[in-house]
Design a protein around this motif. Structure first.
Motif, PDB file in Angstrom:
ATOM      1  N   GLN A  34       0.848  -1.187   0.000  1.00  0.00           N
ATOM      2  CA  GLN A  34       0.000   0.000   0.000  1.00  0.00           C
ATOM      3  C   GLN A  34       0.889   1.244   0.000  1.00  0.00           C
ATOM      4  O   GLN A  34       1.949   1.251   0.630  1.00  0.00           O
ATOM      5  CB  GLN A  34      -0.874   0.018   1.266  1.00  0.00           C
ATOM      6  N   PRO A  35       0.467   2.312  -0.685  1.00  0.00           N
ATOM      7  CA  PRO A  35       1.229   3.566  -0.622  1.00  0.00           C
ATOM      8  C   PRO A  35       1.256   4.089   0.817  1.00  0.00           C
ATOM      9  O   PRO A  35       0.307   3.881   1.574  1.00  0.00           O
ATOM     10  CB  PRO A  35       0.452   4.511  -1.530  1.00  0.00           C
ATOM     11  N   LYS A  36       2.347   4.734   1.185  1.00  0.00           N
ATOM     12  CA  LYS A  36       2.486   5.263   2.545  1.00  0.00           C
ATOM     13  C   LYS A  36       1.462   6.372   2.831  1.00  0.00           C
ATOM     14  O   LYS A  36       1.013   6.546   3.945  1.00  0.00           O
ATOM     15  CB  LYS A  36       3.896   5.769   2.778  1.00  0.00           C
ATOM     16  N   THR A  37       1.136   7.131   1.777  1.00  0.00           N
ATOM     17  CA  THR A  37       0.111   8.178   1.902  1.00  0.00           C
ATOM     18  C   THR A  37      -0.786   8.112   0.668  1.00  0.00           C
ATOM     19  O   THR A  37      -0.434   7.484  -0.326  1.00  0.00           O
ATOM     20  CB  THR A  37       0.744   9.584   1.990  1.00  0.00           C
ATOM     21  N   ALA A  38      -1.904   8.797   0.730  1.00  0.00           N
ATOM     22  CA  ALA A  38      -2.825   8.838  -0.407  1.00  0.00           C
ATOM     23  C   ALA A  38      -2.435   9.974  -1.336  1.00  0.00           C
ATOM     24  O   ALA A  38      -3.126  10.982  -1.438  1.00  0.00           O
ATOM     25  CB  ALA A  38      -4.258   8.989   0.076  1.00  0.00           C
ATOM     26  N   SER A  39      -1.279   9.792  -1.985  1.00  0.00           N
ATOM     27  CA  SER A  39      -0.799  10.837  -2.901  1.00  0.00           C
ATOM     28  C   SER A  39      -0.228  10.186  -4.152  1.00  0.00           C
ATOM     29  O   SER A  39       0.184   9.018  -4.139  1.00  0.00           O
ATOM     30  CB  SER A  39       0.279  11.682  -2.224  1.00  0.00           C
ATOM     31  N   LEU A  40      -0.188  10.972  -5.230  1.00  0.00           N
ATOM     32  CA  LEU A  40       0.390  10.471  -6.476  1.00  0.00           C
ATOM     33  C   LEU A  40       1.872  10.145  -6.310  1.00  0.00           C
ATOM     34  O   LEU A  40       2.370   9.180  -6.888  1.00  0.00           O
ATOM     35  CB  LEU A  40       0.175  11.474  -7.605  1.00  0.00           C
ATOM     36  N   ALA A  42       3.356   9.017  -3.626  1.00  0.00           N
ATOM     37  CA  ALA A  42       3.472   7.734  -2.920  1.00  0.00           C
ATOM     38  C   ALA A  42       3.143   6.567  -3.849  1.00  0.00           C
ATOM     39  O   ALA A  42       3.772   5.505  -3.772  1.00  0.00           O
ATOM     40  CB  ALA A  42       2.558   7.721  -1.702  1.00  0.00           C
ATOM     41  N   ILE A  43       2.183   6.772  -4.734  1.00  0.00           N
ATOM     42  CA  ILE A  43       1.845   5.739  -5.713  1.00  0.00           C
ATOM     43  C   ILE A  43       2.995   5.566  -6.703  1.00  0.00           C
ATOM     44  O   ILE A  43       3.401   4.447  -7.016  1.00  0.00           O
ATOM     45  CB  ILE A  43       0.524   6.081  -6.439  1.00  0.00           C
ATOM     46  N   TRP A  44       3.553   6.673  -7.167  1.00  0.00           N
ATOM     47  CA  TRP A  44       4.671   6.627  -8.111  1.00  0.00           C
ATOM     48  C   TRP A  44       5.884   5.924  -7.487  1.00  0.00           C
ATOM     49  O   TRP A  44       6.627   5.221  -8.174  1.00  0.00           O
ATOM     50  CB  TRP A  44       5.042   8.034  -8.561  1.00  0.00           C
ATOM     51  N   ALA A  45       6.064   6.070  -6.194  1.00  0.00           N
ATOM     52  CA  ALA A  45       7.185   5.425  -5.505  1.00  0.00           C
ATOM     53  C   ALA A  45       7.079   3.894  -5.566  1.00  0.00           C
ATOM     54  O   ALA A  45       8.085   3.195  -5.436  1.00  0.00           O
ATOM     55  CB  ALA A  45       7.250   5.894  -4.053  1.00  0.00           C
ATOM     56  N   LEU A  46       5.885   3.393  -5.819  1.00  0.00           N
ATOM     57  CA  LEU A  46       5.675   1.937  -5.890  1.00  0.00           C
ATOM     58  C   LEU A  46       5.606   1.421  -7.327  1.00  0.00           C
ATOM     59  O   LEU A  46       5.154   0.311  -7.578  1.00  0.00           O
ATOM     60  CB  LEU A  46       4.383   1.570  -5.152  1.00  0.00           C
ATOM     61  N   ARG A  47       6.087   2.207  -8.273  1.00  0.00           N
ATOM     62  CA  ARG A  47       5.966   1.851  -9.689  1.00  0.00           C
ATOM     63  C   ARG A  47       6.597   0.508 -10.030  1.00  0.00           C
ATOM     64  O   ARG A  47       6.085  -0.227 -10.867  1.00  0.00           O
ATOM     65  CB  ARG A  47       6.503   2.965 -10.579  1.00  0.00           C
ATOM     66  N   THR A  48       7.724   0.163  -9.410  1.00  0.00           N
ATOM     67  CA  THR A  48       8.333  -1.134  -9.721  1.00  0.00           C
ATOM     68  C   THR A  48       7.458  -2.279  -9.220  1.00  0.00           C
ATOM     69  O   THR A  48       7.375  -3.324  -9.867  1.00  0.00           O
ATOM     70  CB  THR A  48       9.763  -1.261  -9.135  1.00  0.00           C
TER      71      THR A  48
END
Length: 194
Positions: A34-40, A42-48
């Protein structure tokens, strides 16, 4: 007097295969962090992780579609085919673990090589299974050969993976994942055109 080979129908094997693939796909999505925060950001940080998930999901979907397409033309199987399918499912069941491994280590030669090796093992098992299915279903050989499409579905992907390994060992480990994606896209293109 030697006993004749016992042949079985395919329904139970197909149902077992379907169930295991469904469980693997479910585990794949449950392993997504799950992303650490509800932000783009944080989502981008999980791209891999998302890339690894999409890749592995497509691998599973392609395997299911290929298996389904083949067994539409298979009238009977024997214990040899059953055990090859069990071995195939064992190798495929490693996908969620290896997906997490490459998601957290995308530029690692070890993680990429293990992921690619799993896919190569799948390819080899499918090749051996194809030969066995042709032998145990001589009355459907022509239709089955077309469904198996050994050259496009197994030999070409194997060659692409070998190329990916060569590129990976030259210093670009992520080439293995991209070769996997390329083979899956080729398989999808082929299945949509037939």
């Amino acid at each position: 007097m030697p006993s004749e080979r016992m042949y079985l129908e395919t329904e139970r094997l197909e149902a077992f295969y379907d169930a295991v693939i469904a469980i693997i796909v479910t585990i794949l999505v449950l392993e997504l962090p799950q992303p650490k925060t509800a932000s783009l950001a944080a989502i981008w940080a999980l791209r891999t992780s998302y890339f690894a998930y999409i890749l592995s999901f497509l691998v599973c979907a392609n395997l299911w579609q290929y298996h389904h397409g083949i067994y539409n033309h298979v009238k009977r199987i024997d214990s040899h085919i059953i055990w090859l399918n069990i071995l195939l499912l064992f190798v495929v069941s490693l996908i969620p673990y290896l997906t997490t491994f490459i998601a957290t280590n995308p530029n690692s030669l070890v993680s990429q090589a293990l992921y690619g090796l799993d896919y190569i093992c799948v390819d080899i098992i499918l090749f051996i299974t194809a030969k066995g299915l042709l032998k145990s279903n001589p009355e459907n050989k022509d239709y089955l050969k077309e469904a198996l499409n050994i050259k496009d579905s197994l030999i070409i992907p194997f060659a692409i993976f070998l190329l990916g390994f060569i590129i990976a060992f030259l210093g670009y480990p992520i080439a293995i994942s991209f070769c996997c994606l390329f083979t899956i896209l080729l398989a999808i293109k082929y299945s949509l055109s037939h």
